[in-house]
Write an enzyme that holds these catalytic residues in place. Structure first.
Site, PDB file in Angstrom:
ATOM      1  N   LYS A   1      -5.159  -9.826  -6.578  1.00  0.00           N
ATOM      2  CA  LYS A   1      -6.320 -10.000  -5.694  1.00  0.00           C
ATOM      3  C   LYS A   1      -7.488  -9.115  -6.130  1.00  0.00           C
ATOM      4  O   LYS A   1      -7.266  -7.964  -6.527  1.00  0.00           O
ATOM      5  CB  LYS A   1      -5.874  -9.609  -4.276  1.00  0.00           C
ATOM      6  CG  LYS A   1      -6.861  -9.959  -3.190  1.00  0.00           C
ATOM      7  CD  LYS A   1      -6.382  -9.453  -1.829  1.00  0.00           C
ATOM      8  CE  LYS A   1      -6.673  -7.994  -1.624  1.00  0.00           C
ATOM      9  NZ  LYS A   1      -6.996  -7.583  -0.273  1.00  0.00           N
TER      10      LYS A   1
ATOM     11  N   LYS B   1       0.821  -1.221   0.000  1.00  0.00           N
ATOM     12  CA  LYS B   1       0.000   0.000   0.000  1.00  0.00           C
ATOM     13  C   LYS B   1       0.850   1.265   0.000  1.00  0.00           C
ATOM     14  O   LYS B   1       0.462   2.264  -0.601  1.00  0.00           O
ATOM     15  CB  LYS B   1      -0.978   0.000   1.173  1.00  0.00           C
ATOM     16  CG  LYS B   1      -2.048  -1.076   1.016  1.00  0.00           C
ATOM     17  CD  LYS B   1      -3.295  -0.789   1.801  1.00  0.00           C
ATOM     18  CE  LYS B   1      -4.394  -1.754   1.342  1.00  0.00           C
ATOM     19  NZ  LYS B   1      -5.628  -1.655   2.074  1.00  0.00           N
TER      20      LYS B   1
ATOM     21  N   LYS C   1     -11.159  -3.622  -3.594  1.00  0.00           N
ATOM     22  CA  LYS C   1     -12.023  -2.432  -3.706  1.00  0.00           C
ATOM     23  C   LYS C   1     -11.314  -1.310  -4.439  1.00  0.00           C
ATOM     24  O   LYS C   1     -11.945  -0.485  -5.083  1.00  0.00           O
ATOM     25  CB  LYS C   1     -12.365  -1.912  -2.317  1.00  0.00           C
ATOM     26  CG  LYS C   1     -13.189  -2.836  -1.470  1.00  0.00           C
ATOM     27  CD  LYS C   1     -13.291  -2.217  -0.077  1.00  0.00           C
ATOM     28  CE  LYS C   1     -13.802  -3.180   0.940  1.00  0.00           C
ATOM     29  NZ  LYS C   1     -13.122  -3.035   2.236  1.00  0.00           N
TER      30      LYS C   1
HETATM   31  N1  AQP Z   1      -9.985 -10.880  -2.899  1.00  0.00           N
HETATM   32  C1  AQP Z   1     -10.296 -11.377  -1.717  1.00  0.00           C
HETATM   33  N2  AQP Z   1     -10.481 -12.704  -1.552  1.00  0.00           N
HETATM   34  C2  AQP Z   1     -10.817 -13.227  -0.334  1.00  0.00           C
HETATM   35  N3  AQP Z   1     -10.997 -12.469   0.761  1.00  0.00           N
HETATM   36  C3  AQP Z   1     -10.822 -11.136   0.643  1.00  0.00           C
HETATM   37  N4  AQP Z   1     -10.926 -10.122   1.515  1.00  0.00           N
HETATM   38  C4  AQP Z   1     -10.651  -8.942   0.893  1.00  0.00           C
HETATM   39  N5  AQP Z   1     -10.375  -9.166  -0.394  1.00  0.00           N
HETATM   40  C5  AQP Z   1     -10.467 -10.513  -0.588  1.00  0.00           C
HETATM   41  C6  AQP Z   1     -11.289 -10.301   2.910  1.00  0.00           C
HETATM   42  O1  AQP Z   1     -12.390  -9.467   3.198  1.00  0.00           O
HETATM   43  C7  AQP Z   1     -12.319  -9.061   4.569  1.00  0.00           C
HETATM   44  C8  AQP Z   1     -12.530  -7.582   4.652  1.00  0.00           C
HETATM   45  O2  AQP Z   1     -11.509  -6.912   3.945  1.00  0.00           O
HETATM   46  P1  AQP Z   1     -11.261  -5.390   4.265  1.00  0.00           P
HETATM   47  O3  AQP Z   1     -12.337  -4.588   3.686  1.00  0.00           O
HETATM   48  O4  AQP Z   1     -11.090  -5.198   5.706  1.00  0.00           O
HETATM   49  O5  AQP Z   1      -9.879  -5.035   3.667  1.00  0.00           O
HETATM   50  P2  AQP Z   1      -9.106  -5.342   2.368  1.00  0.00           P
HETATM   51  O6  AQP Z   1      -8.519  -6.706   2.433  1.00  0.00           O
HETATM   52  O7  AQP Z   1      -8.125  -4.264   2.309  1.00  0.00           O
HETATM   53  O8  AQP Z   1     -10.151  -5.244   1.180  1.00  0.00           O
HETATM   54  P3  AQP Z   1      -9.764  -4.871  -0.276  1.00  0.00           P
HETATM   55  O9  AQP Z   1     -10.956  -5.005  -1.121  1.00  0.00           O
HETATM   56  O10 AQP Z   1      -8.584  -5.670  -0.714  1.00  0.00           O
HETATM   57  O11 AQP Z   1      -9.379  -3.337  -0.163  1.00  0.00           O
HETATM   58  P4  AQP Z   1      -8.141  -2.591  -0.754  1.00  0.00           P
HETATM   59  O12 AQP Z   1      -8.456  -2.407  -2.170  1.00  0.00           O
HETATM   60  O13 AQP Z   1      -8.104  -1.312   0.015  1.00  0.00           O
HETATM   61  O14 AQP Z   1      -6.926  -3.453  -0.539  1.00  0.00           O
HETATM   62  C9  AQP Z   1     -10.955  -9.509   5.094  1.00  0.00           C
HETATM   63  O15 AQP Z   1     -11.132 -10.676   5.868  1.00  0.00           O
HETATM   64  C10 AQP Z   1     -10.176  -9.827   3.851  1.00  0.00           C
HETATM   65  O16 AQP Z   1      -9.236 -10.855   4.059  1.00  0.00           O
END
Ligand code: AQP
Length: 345
Positions: free
Chosen positions: A207, A115, A210
């Site tokens: 991955k 990040k 969002k």
């Molecule tokens: N691609 C994924 N596959 C499986 N699990 C996932 N999680 C996120 N992306 C995937 C799981 O969702 C839960 C909540 O995630 P979060 O919102 O707290 O944070 P994150 O992992 O940062 O989500 P994003 O979508 O990946 O956001 P950005 O784009 O900011 O990096 C967690 O249990 C996570 O493991």
């Protein structure tokens, strides 16, 4: 290790559109665990502001994640649903953990490296200290199990390291106060099933996330049937038909991802999916996947849209959950302060 009451904790950040990865990797598991455990599910808004959030968008997003929890089947009466900033013990315990965790441990966190990228000097201190807050979220409830996607595995390991060091550093006082060998449990991550890491629909090596600039990389929980169909139709694939055995998915990241998504939505395994679709062309498989995704996600999206129409009632759910969460977290914090040696009224 001492016996701890079995308790599940997990959180989701209110940072934009929830997607299929969040659902299959986390929220679907949250729902399943309700029958076997006491569960605490948190909208982690303090984590969200480690990167800039527009305040109005943040408010909307907190309510939307809460709506998603409920629409997916989490029962906020039997379990606890709240937003993190309403329970100040998270931030308080995080400070103590900032003083327990070592710089070297945090320097190894790959999510921070990804990040922050090349702009390390310019990111917030919060982004760096994020895993200490995550450890505090879990350990404020002395939670024993945390369902998460695979991307969170390293942070969970850090939470265990922090718990272990706290237990060791203060062992004499912990024992003297009747907590036995350990005040904090060494929390177990729950990472299993066919979709612990859902990948982007545009690139099977990245991955689903969002923050991906392309909306075609993910299926959002609020996408309507046409959007789901279009995204699956455009999803990247390779020219070969599907293999009939799991081994044939090796080195085919896009095929592996779509089969994993199908398996997770259908509640079976990759092997089961390949029994039905082995040797099929992607066009036929994508049609079946679209049908299944619309059947499973359509009702969730509609219910989320209905729930967010009534922000007062969502805020009521969060306030009620926060009041119940606070009781548990305050008791933990009182003991922690006593163990650390702070004078309290
Ligand atoms: N691609 C994924 N596959 C499986 N699990 C996932 N999680 C996120 N992306 C995937 C799981 O969702 C839960 C909540 O995630 P979060 O919102 O707290 O944070 P994150 O992992 O940062 O989500 P994003 O979508 O990946 O956001 P950005 O784009 O900011 O990096 C967690 O249990 C996570 O493991």
């Amino acid at each position: 290790m001492a016996a701890f009451q079995q308790r599940v904790f997990s959180g989701v950040q209110p940072t934009g559109n929830l997607h299929l990865g969040n659902y299959l990797g986390a929220i679907k598991r949250f729902v399943e665990l309700q029958t076997t455990h006491d569960c605490i599910y948190c909208v982690v808004d303090l984590h969200a502001i480690t990167v800039w959030q527009d305040p109005e968008e943040l408010t909307r997003s907190i309510r939307e994640v809460t709506a998603a929890f409920i629409a997916c089947g989490i029962d906020p009466k039997r379990h606890i649903v709240f937003n993190q900033s309403q329970v100040h013990e998270h931030a308080e315990l995080a400070w103590i953990f900032n003083c327990v965790a070592r710089m070297g441990w945090l320097n190894r966190m790959t999510q921070f490296k990804e990040k922050a990228g090349k702009d390390r000097e310019n990111v917030s201190i919060g982004l760096y200290a994020y895993p200490c807050l995550m450890a505090a979220d879990i350990l404020a409830y002395r939670a024993t199990h945390v369902p998460v996607g695979e991307d969170q595995k390293q942070h969970l390991e850090l939470a265990r390291d922090i718990a272990q060091k706290f237990n060791n550093d203060y062992s004499a006082r912990i024992r003297a106060r009747g907590f036995g060998e350990a005040f904090f449990p060494l929390t177990e991550p729950l990472i299993s099933g066919p979709a612990t890491r859902v990948m982007s629909l545009r690139d099977g090596t990245k991955k689903m996330s969002k923050s991906d600039a392309s909306d075609y990389s993910r299926i959002n929980l609020t996408d309507v049937a046409d959007e789901i169909a279009q995204k699956i139709r455009k999803a990247k694939t390779d020219p070969e038909p599907l293999p009939s055995e799991e081994k044939g998915l090796e080195n085919r990241p896009e095929a592996d991802n779509l089969v994993g998504i199908y398996a997770a939505l259908a509640g079976n395994s990759r092997a089961d999916v390949l029994k039905d679709f082995g040797n099929a062309q992607f066009s036929r498989f994508k049609e079946a996947l679209t049908e299944l995704a619309v059947e499973k996600l359509g009702p969730i999206g509609s219910e989320m849209k209905r729930l967010v129409q009534d922000p007062k009632s969502i805020d009521g759910v969060l306030a009620d959950g926060a009041a119940r969460a606070r009781v548990i977290a305050a008791a933990t914090m009182k003991s922690v302060k006593d163990i650390v040696g702070f004078v309290q009224a």
